[in-house]
Design a protein around this motif. Structure first.
Motif, PDB file in Angstrom:
ATOM      1  N   LEU A  49       0.834  -1.201   0.000  1.00  0.00           N
ATOM      2  CA  LEU A  49       0.000   0.000   0.000  1.00  0.00           C
ATOM      3  C   LEU A  49       0.872   1.256   0.000  1.00  0.00           C
ATOM      4  CD1 LEU A  49      -3.257   0.158   0.447  1.00  0.00           C
ATOM      5  CD2 LEU A  49      -2.631   1.032   2.686  1.00  0.00           C
ATOM      6  N   ILE A  50       1.910   1.257   0.847  1.00  0.00           N
ATOM      7  CA  ILE A  50       2.808   2.408   0.931  1.00  0.00           C
ATOM      8  C   ILE A  50       3.568   2.596  -0.383  1.00  0.00           C
ATOM      9  CG2 ILE A  50       4.882   3.309   2.071  1.00  0.00           C
ATOM     10  CD1 ILE A  50       2.361   3.598   3.727  1.00  0.00           C
ATOM     11  N   ASP A  51       3.989   1.490  -1.006  1.00  0.00           N
ATOM     12  CA  ASP A  51       4.702   1.589  -2.279  1.00  0.00           C
ATOM     13  C   ASP A  51       3.802   2.213  -3.341  1.00  0.00           C
ATOM     14  OD1 ASP A  51       6.755   1.316  -4.117  1.00  0.00           O
ATOM     15  OD2 ASP A  51       6.190  -0.727  -4.653  1.00  0.00           O
ATOM     16  N   GLY A  52       2.540   1.768  -3.406  1.00  0.00           N
ATOM     17  CA  GLY A  52       1.611   2.348  -4.364  1.00  0.00           C
ATOM     18  C   GLY A  52       1.360   3.820  -4.102  1.00  0.00           C
ATOM     19  N   TYR A  53       1.198   4.161  -2.833  1.00  0.00           N
ATOM     20  CA  TYR A  53       0.985   5.562  -2.461  1.00  0.00           C
ATOM     21  C   TYR A  53       2.174   6.426  -2.867  1.00  0.00           C
ATOM     22  CZ  TYR A  53       0.944   9.695   0.532  1.00  0.00           C
ATOM     23  OH  TYR A  53       1.015  10.977   1.001  1.00  0.00           O
ATOM     24  N   ASP A  54       3.386   5.947  -2.601  1.00  0.00           N
ATOM     25  CA  ASP A  54       4.579   6.723  -2.917  1.00  0.00           C
ATOM     26  C   ASP A  54       4.712   6.936  -4.416  1.00  0.00           C
ATOM     27  OD1 ASP A  54       7.420   7.705  -1.974  1.00  0.00           O
ATOM     28  OD2 ASP A  54       7.774   6.371  -3.680  1.00  0.00           O
ATOM     29  N   THR A  55       4.369   5.929  -5.207  1.00  0.00           N
ATOM     30  CA  THR A  55       4.492   6.052  -6.657  1.00  0.00           C
ATOM     31  C   THR A  55       3.597   7.156  -7.202  1.00  0.00           C
ATOM     32  OG1 THR A  55       5.044   3.702  -6.860  1.00  0.00           O
ATOM     33  CG2 THR A  55       4.252   4.817  -8.838  1.00  0.00           C
ATOM     34  N   LEU A  56       2.335   7.186  -6.787  1.00  0.00           N
ATOM     35  CA  LEU A  56       1.423   8.202  -7.306  1.00  0.00           C
ATOM     36  C   LEU A  56       1.626   9.547  -6.617  1.00  0.00           C
ATOM     37  CD1 LEU A  56      -0.684   8.176  -9.520  1.00  0.00           C
ATOM     38  CD2 LEU A  56      -2.448   7.978  -7.782  1.00  0.00           C
ATOM     39  N   MET A  57       2.128   9.526  -5.377  1.00  0.00           N
ATOM     40  CA  MET A  57       2.397  10.766  -4.658  1.00  0.00           C
ATOM     41  C   MET A  57       3.335  11.662  -5.456  1.00  0.00           C
ATOM     42  SD  MET A  57       4.265  11.122  -0.931  1.00  0.00           S
ATOM     43  CE  MET A  57       5.789  10.369  -1.518  1.00  0.00           C
ATOM     44  N   LEU A  58       4.354  11.075  -6.057  1.00  0.00           N
ATOM     45  CA  LEU A  58       5.325  11.859  -6.824  1.00  0.00           C
ATOM     46  C   LEU A  58       4.657  12.511  -8.031  1.00  0.00           C
ATOM     47  CD1 LEU A  58       8.310  12.623  -6.816  1.00  0.00           C
ATOM     48  CD2 LEU A  58       8.746  10.640  -8.278  1.00  0.00           C
ATOM     49  N   VAL A  71       6.732  14.431   3.954  1.00  0.00           N
ATOM     50  CA  VAL A  71       6.821  14.131   5.390  1.00  0.00           C
ATOM     51  C   VAL A  71       5.786  13.069   5.762  1.00  0.00           C
ATOM     52  CG1 VAL A  71       6.448  15.053   7.710  1.00  0.00           C
ATOM     53  CG2 VAL A  71       7.807  16.347   6.059  1.00  0.00           C
ATOM     54  N   GLY A  72       4.566  13.228   5.252  1.00  0.00           N
ATOM     55  CA  GLY A  72       3.529  12.240   5.542  1.00  0.00           C
ATOM     56  C   GLY A  72       3.864  10.869   4.996  1.00  0.00           C
ATOM     57  N   GLY A  73       4.373  10.809   3.758  1.00  0.00           N
ATOM     58  CA  GLY A  73       4.728   9.517   3.168  1.00  0.00           C
ATOM     59  C   GLY A  73       5.843   8.823   3.921  1.00  0.00           C
ATOM     60  N   GLY A  74       6.884   9.570   4.286  1.00  0.00           N
ATOM     61  CA  GLY A  74       7.986   8.972   5.035  1.00  0.00           C
ATOM     62  C   GLY A  74       7.563   8.503   6.411  1.00  0.00           C
ATOM     63  N   THR A  75       6.705   9.292   7.062  1.00  0.00           N
ATOM     64  CA  THR A  75       6.220   8.911   8.389  1.00  0.00           C
ATOM     65  C   THR A  75       5.393   7.637   8.329  1.00  0.00           C
ATOM     66  OG1 THR A  75       6.192  11.236   9.063  1.00  0.00           O
ATOM     67  CG2 THR A  75       4.890   9.687  10.375  1.00  0.00           C
ATOM     68  N   LEU A  76       4.537   7.519   7.324  1.00  0.00           N
ATOM     69  CA  LEU A  76       3.736   6.303   7.166  1.00  0.00           C
ATOM     70  C   LEU A  76       4.626   5.085   6.948  1.00  0.00           C
ATOM     71  CD1 LEU A  76       0.782   7.562   4.934  1.00  0.00           C
ATOM     72  CD2 LEU A  76       0.659   6.819   7.324  1.00  0.00           C
ATOM     73  N   ALA A  77       5.661   5.256   6.131  1.00  0.00           N
ATOM     74  CA  ALA A  77       6.567   4.130   5.885  1.00  0.00           C
ATOM     75  C   ALA A  77       7.270   3.693   7.171  1.00  0.00           C
ATOM     76  CB  ALA A  77       7.592   4.513   4.813  1.00  0.00           C
ATOM     77  N   LEU A  78       7.807   4.655   7.918  1.00  0.00           N
ATOM     78  CA  LEU A  78       8.518   4.311   9.153  1.00  0.00           C
ATOM     79  C   LEU A  78       7.576   3.733  10.208  1.00  0.00           C
ATOM     80  CD1 LEU A  78      10.936   7.377   9.422  1.00  0.00           C
ATOM     81  CD2 LEU A  78      11.487   5.050   8.666  1.00  0.00           C
ATOM     82  N   ALA A  79       6.297   4.103  10.155  1.00  0.00           N
ATOM     83  CA  ALA A  79       5.331   3.568  11.121  1.00  0.00           C
ATOM     84  C   ALA A  79       5.118   2.069  10.945  1.00  0.00           C
ATOM     85  CB  ALA A  79       3.990   4.297  10.974  1.00  0.00           C
ATOM     86  N   LEU A  80       5.516   1.530   9.798  1.00  0.00           N
ATOM     87  CA  LEU A  80       5.377   0.088   9.568  1.00  0.00           C
ATOM     88  C   LEU A  80       6.482  -0.730  10.236  1.00  0.00           C
ATOM     89  CD1 LEU A  80       4.365  -0.064   5.788  1.00  0.00           C
ATOM     90  CD2 LEU A  80       2.884  -0.303   7.783  1.00  0.00           C
TER      91      LEU A  80
END
Length: 430
Positions: free
Chosen positions: A35-44, A183-192
């Motif tokens: 989920l995080i990988d998909g989010y990061d791809t479209l986030m950019l 910041v939000g994307g990185g925080t979500l990733a580290l929360a895993l």
């Protein structure tokens, strides 16, 4: 003295509630990573206009940032996939997520395009390395008869994360800016990280793995050598070819279908929905296919879906773009139905690439196999939009353009069909 056949599983089959709960927890965590990988791809994609405007980047210059992200993912998929098979998948997944989250956070503080490219390359290594690792972990935690289906459903996290994350990003980026989005994307990733740390990691039982075709021990090899050992060289080449071709045509369609519809009379707002329909069709197709591959080898069903999708792609160009959109009653509805069907068959097939590798390779090198195929597929995802741009510049007719776009899907279908025919007795990977 009898015992239950483990068939490549490295833990007892679900029967004890503790094992079953631990397995379900591990698969859910793998889903969240996807989920995080998909989010990061479209986030950019969403923040690109904001970044370009702040730094005065000319149109198209942000493509280098995309390219560096994809390049990092290619490196991570191969390197981390092979390392995970040798040194432990949970350990490498922890490292991948830490690297990804850390460098996504650093991206928020980038002060130049060059610095942003560097951070995106390094975060791409982390996220690219996570995909083969979670594919192998999900497979090992699944019941042996539902292995491919479990991986297919776990990997649905990628498109769901892309769609949901894109919507969240679109809603928030005007308030928090592009730096806040990172910041939000990185925080979500580290929360895993705590969730991954709490996962159990089953060991390997390569001697019993059905993909080896034998219960006798085999010599220890490097993971990259193992994926082509024991007669798997041609099959590996076919899977890699299919991955490249599937992602090439998928990203061609995702990149250019909305533009083509807009050029042919559909409003920009409605044509933008075409990309959403392709992704929604892909999610539906992958989910539906997971029930099929739960009962048999995935190669045949995916090959059939790609072949059918390849027939619909030129039909879209011939009857929708040339003569339907904006010219006939219900033309837009027909266009969206065809786009959804193409997504169902082609994008849905693409989402099964990890399941194909999980089915084909022994437990000891599943992460390497997935990483190799996904890295080659990522190259296809870069080539697809570029080829589309070249074909658009050549001013081909729409029917000819989409007829050419169908060729990679046919090649992928033929490659996977060959693998299916070469392994007729294999029913072990489900």
């Amino acid at each position: 003295m009898s015992s239950l056949p483990v068939r490549g599983a490295a833990r007892p089959l679900p029967g004890g509630s503790r094992t079953s709960r631990a397995s379900r927890f591990a698969v859910v965590v793998c889903f969240l990573v996807a989920l995080i990988d998909g989010y990061d791809t479209l986030m950019l994609s969403f923040v690109a206009p904001l970044v370009s405007r702040e730094w005065g980047m000319p149109p198209g210059a942000f493509g280098k940032v995309f390219a560096m992200s994809f390049a990092g993912a290619v490196v991570g998929a191969v390197a981390v996939g092979a390392a995970a098979d040798r040194f432990g998948r949970r350990r490498l997944l922890l490292g991948s997520i830490a690297v990804a989250g850390g460098f996504i956070l650093l991206s928020a503080g980038a002060s130049s395009p060059e610095q942003l490219m560097a951070w995106r390359f390094l975060s791409g290594i982390g996220l690219g390395g996570a995909i083969p690792t979670i594919s192998a972990l999900a497979a090992e935690h699944a019941h042996p008869e539902r292995r491919s289906a479990t991986v297919s459903r776990m990997f649905l996290g990628f498109p769901i994360g892309a769609v949901a994350g894109g919507a969240i990003t679109a809603a928030l980026m005007q308030q928090v800016g592009w730096r806040g989005i990172f910041v939000g994307g990185g925080t979500l990733a580290l929360a895993l990280l705590p969730l991954v740390f709490a996962m159990s990691e089953p060991g390997h039982e390569p001697a019993n793995d059905p993909a080896r075709g034998s219960a006798s021990p085999s010599p220890v090899r490097h993971p990259l050598a193992e994926v082509v050992a024991d007669g798997r060289a041609v099959g590996t080449a076919m899977i890699a070819t299919a991955a490249f071709m599937i992602l090439l045509v998928s990203y061609f369609l995702l990149s250019w279908t909305p533009s083509v519809l807009a050029m042919n009379g559909m409003s920009p707002q409605r044509s933008a929905l075409a990309g959403v329909m392709l992704n929604v069709g892909g999610v539906a197709g992958a989910f539906a296919m997971s029930f099929v591959v739960a009962r048999r080898s995935p190669f045949g069903p995916v090959a059939i879906c790609l072949a059918l999708g390849a027939l619909l792609v030129p039909l879209f160009g011939l009857h929708v773009v040339d003569s339907v959109v904006g010219r006939e009653m219900g033309g837009e509805l027909v266009a969206f139905c065809l786009v959804f069907a193409i997504g169902l068959l082609v994008i849905g097939g693409q989402m099964n690439i990890p399941a194909l590798c999980v089915h084909y390779y022994p437990a000891s090198v599943r992460a390497t196999g997935v990483g190799l195929s996904m890295s080659i597929g990522r190259v296809g995802s870069i080539v697809g939009p570029l080829v589309g741009g070249m074909l658009m510049s050549a001013q081909l007719s729409w029917s000819r353009l989409f007829m050419l776009a169908a060729i990679p899907a046919l090649v992928a279908a033929a490659a996977l069909g060959w693998v299916a025919r070469s392994r007729p007795a294999d029913r072990s990977g489900g």
